[in-house]
Structures are given as C-alpha cells and as structure tokens.
Design an enzyme around this catalytic site. Sequence first.
Site, short mmCIF file in Angstrom:
data_model
loop_
_atom_site.label_atom_id
_atom_site.label_comp_id
_atom_site.label_asym_id
_atom_site.label_seq_id
_atom_site.Cartn_x
_atom_site.Cartn_y
_atom_site.Cartn_z
N ARG A 53 0.86 -1.17 0.00
CA ARG A 53 0.00 0.00 0.00
C ARG A 53 0.91 1.23 0.00
NH1 ARG A 53 2.40 1.65 3.65
NH2 ARG A 53 0.83 3.22 4.06
N GLY A 54 0.27 2.39 -0.16
CA GLY A 54 1.02 3.61 -0.38
C GLY A 54 1.10 3.86 -1.87
N ALA A 55 0.74 5.08 -2.28
CA ALA A 55 0.62 5.36 -3.71
C ALA A 55 1.87 5.03 -4.52
CB ALA A 55 0.22 6.83 -3.91
N ARG A 90 -7.19 -0.08 -7.02
CA ARG A 90 -7.20 1.04 -6.07
C ARG A 90 -7.40 2.32 -6.86
NH1 ARG A 90 -4.65 0.45 -1.17
NH2 ARG A 90 -5.94 2.26 -0.62
N GLN A 203 -2.70 2.16 10.12
CA GLN A 203 -1.39 2.14 9.46
C GLN A 203 -0.33 2.95 10.20
OE1 GLN A 203 -4.16 3.00 6.74
NE2 GLN A 203 -3.20 2.08 4.96
N ASP A 244 -2.00 10.59 -1.74
CA ASP A 244 -2.26 9.60 -2.79
C ASP A 244 -2.59 10.25 -4.12
OD1 ASP A 244 -2.82 6.48 -1.69
OD2 ASP A 244 -2.72 8.05 -0.17
N ASN A 254 -5.54 12.42 0.71
CA ASN A 254 -4.72 11.53 1.53
C ASN A 254 -5.64 10.72 2.45
OD1 ASN A 254 -2.04 10.63 2.30
ND2 ASN A 254 -2.37 11.69 4.24
#
EC number: 5.3.1.23
Length: 364
Positions: A53-55, A90, A203, A244, A254
């Site tokens: 995860r995380g853009a 996503r 997270q 993101d 975000n």
Amino acid sequence: MKVGDRHYHTIWLNEDGRSVDIIDQRWLPHEFRVVTLKTIADIAVAIRDMWVRGAPLIGVTAAYGVAIAMAEDPSDTHLDSVWEELHETRPTAINLRWALNAMREHLRALPEQERAEAAYQRAAEIAEEDIELNRAIGANGLKVIREIAARKKPGEPVKILTHCNAGWLATVDYGTATAPIYMAVEEGLPVHVYVDETRPRNQGAYLTAWEMNGHGVPHTLIVDNAGGHLMQHGDVDLVIVGTDRTTANGDVCNKIGTYLKALAARDNGIPFYVALPSPTIDWTVHDGVKEIPIEERAGEEVSFVQGRAPDGSIASVRISPEGSPAANPAFDVTPARLITGLITERGVADASPEGLKALFPERS
C-alpha cells in the site's frame, strides 16, 4: 531501509528473474513476512487487499505486474486487459495510473517479442526512480526541519505530527513524509514524532510506529483525535503527511482524517506540509473535492481490529455490535488553502497552480 541488520526495499525482483518479492504488510508489526508474487492475479490481489500500500509502492507493484503479464502474453490485447485489471484495484492512488500508462506507452512502441525483457527493465527503472525521488524529497524537507530546529533551544526536539504511513513501507525506500525525518535523525537533529494510529486500518500504529522503532526515532503513538489537543498545548511544531493524489491547484487527497489535522493545524498556526513525488500530481484535476474518486472500502475494516492474541496468534476481533453498519471512505481531500507547502523532489512549492508550475514549468 534496515530491518534488523539487513537492508530491505519493499519490493524487489525474485532470483528467478520473473517473480517479485514483497514485504507483506498485512502482518506488521507483529510478524515480518516476505511473499512471492508470480502471476498478474497475485499482483492484483496484493494491491487490492493491501499486502502492499502507499501510492508510490502501488505504482511500482503494478509496473512489475505488467512485466509479469508480458512474460505470459505480450500482445496488445493482453496489455490493455492487464491495464484495466490493475487500474481497478485502487482507484484513488494516481501513481497506479501513472505507472500503468508509463508501462503501456513504453511497450506499445516495441515488437511483441521484445516486450517482456523491456517491461522488466522499465519496471526496475520506475522502482529506482522512486528511490531517488524520495531521497530528494527528504533533502528538501530536511530544510524545513532545520529552520524550525534553529529557533529551538539547544537539544530541544522538533515535534512533528504525521498521519497514516507515508514511510518507506509506502514507497520502495525512504518514504515521502518520513524521508526528511530520517535525514534529520541521521544529521543529529533532535526530533520527536507523534504518530496518529490512523483508523480504521491503523497504518500509523502498525506501520509508522514500527518504522520509527526500527530506526531509533523518538516517537509517541497517539489516538487519531488527540492531534488537535496536542497542537493547542504547543506540543506540535510541524505536520508532515503524504498524499495519494494531488491536484493541479494543490488540493491533496490523503488517508481519511488528514483534512481534520489540517484544520486543527490552521487554527493553531502550525505549518502543514505534504510530501510527494511528482508522479502523485494529477495535472488533469483542478478541484479535489469534486473530481477525485474516493475509494469506499469494506465496513468490516471498521468493525474489526487485528492484533496479537495472548497465545501469540494474530487475531481479528469485532469491536462494534453485530448489525451496526459501518461506512469506510478511505481518503479525504485537504484544500490547498490549508497547506503551507508541497515538498517535492524539485523543492518546496506553494499549494497553488502557480506554485506547482514554478517547479514544473513543463506543465505550463
């Protein structure tokens, strides 16, 4: 970054030259697991179900997914099919679309027999580019921390609040919001980081706190609703978050809850910075609230929480009454007017069309 005495990236090519290995982030902080993704289906599940995860990391993972797909079938039809399959995993993270477009544009110009090798090479380049972008973001953000530290008494820490995980686990290495923090610690600047737990997937508690602990960064885990209180009482000097998707006018999408932190920071006169690589900027969008699609995730993420049970097992437990529905928007939008600056690989920009175009004149 280091895990124990070994340096890790979040994703790397397996020794077989075809599969990719990732840190499976679903199990952190309780267990450190590495898994191998061998098929395009594996890649799609890993992105959608947040093994990664995380853009930025989502984008790199998707790029390797295209490479795996090209090794199976390098046709235009398959390339387009894979683009669609991965893009749907996503929808909010713009790096996903950016990486998929970069791969497709690069491969379309090549004969089919050359595409597999070229795809792996381009995916590796995108991964390396991410590392360099984050290193530059760290250097530019470090200047902000230095300026605040210079106004402090000797030895007094710069108190930084961050939300969610925009750390090295959200990228290939270094992170975005955390890169300046790591560089400050390496330079010997005293810092103390307040880590929002970041419900519902926690997270901050699971990932950012794990990162801070592993790198010896002084930090305190706080509940999401404590940030405003800390700001009122002078316990926060600076807020740094990731994003993101950032619009051409400087709005920032975000993790849910970011907007509330920005409002509290504005009310208390605390600088609010957003750290991002340029692939996170969506130059086609000019109003984040109206135009950015917000991912709605399953209500079970709100109703259940995961942790380590007394017997040592990893367990998921219900925290809400059965029959109570839960809404779960994954992101919110912080308007540009609440943002002090955008920390990019080219410098710190005002959160405005003019500020962004000054750093990225090719977009004018």
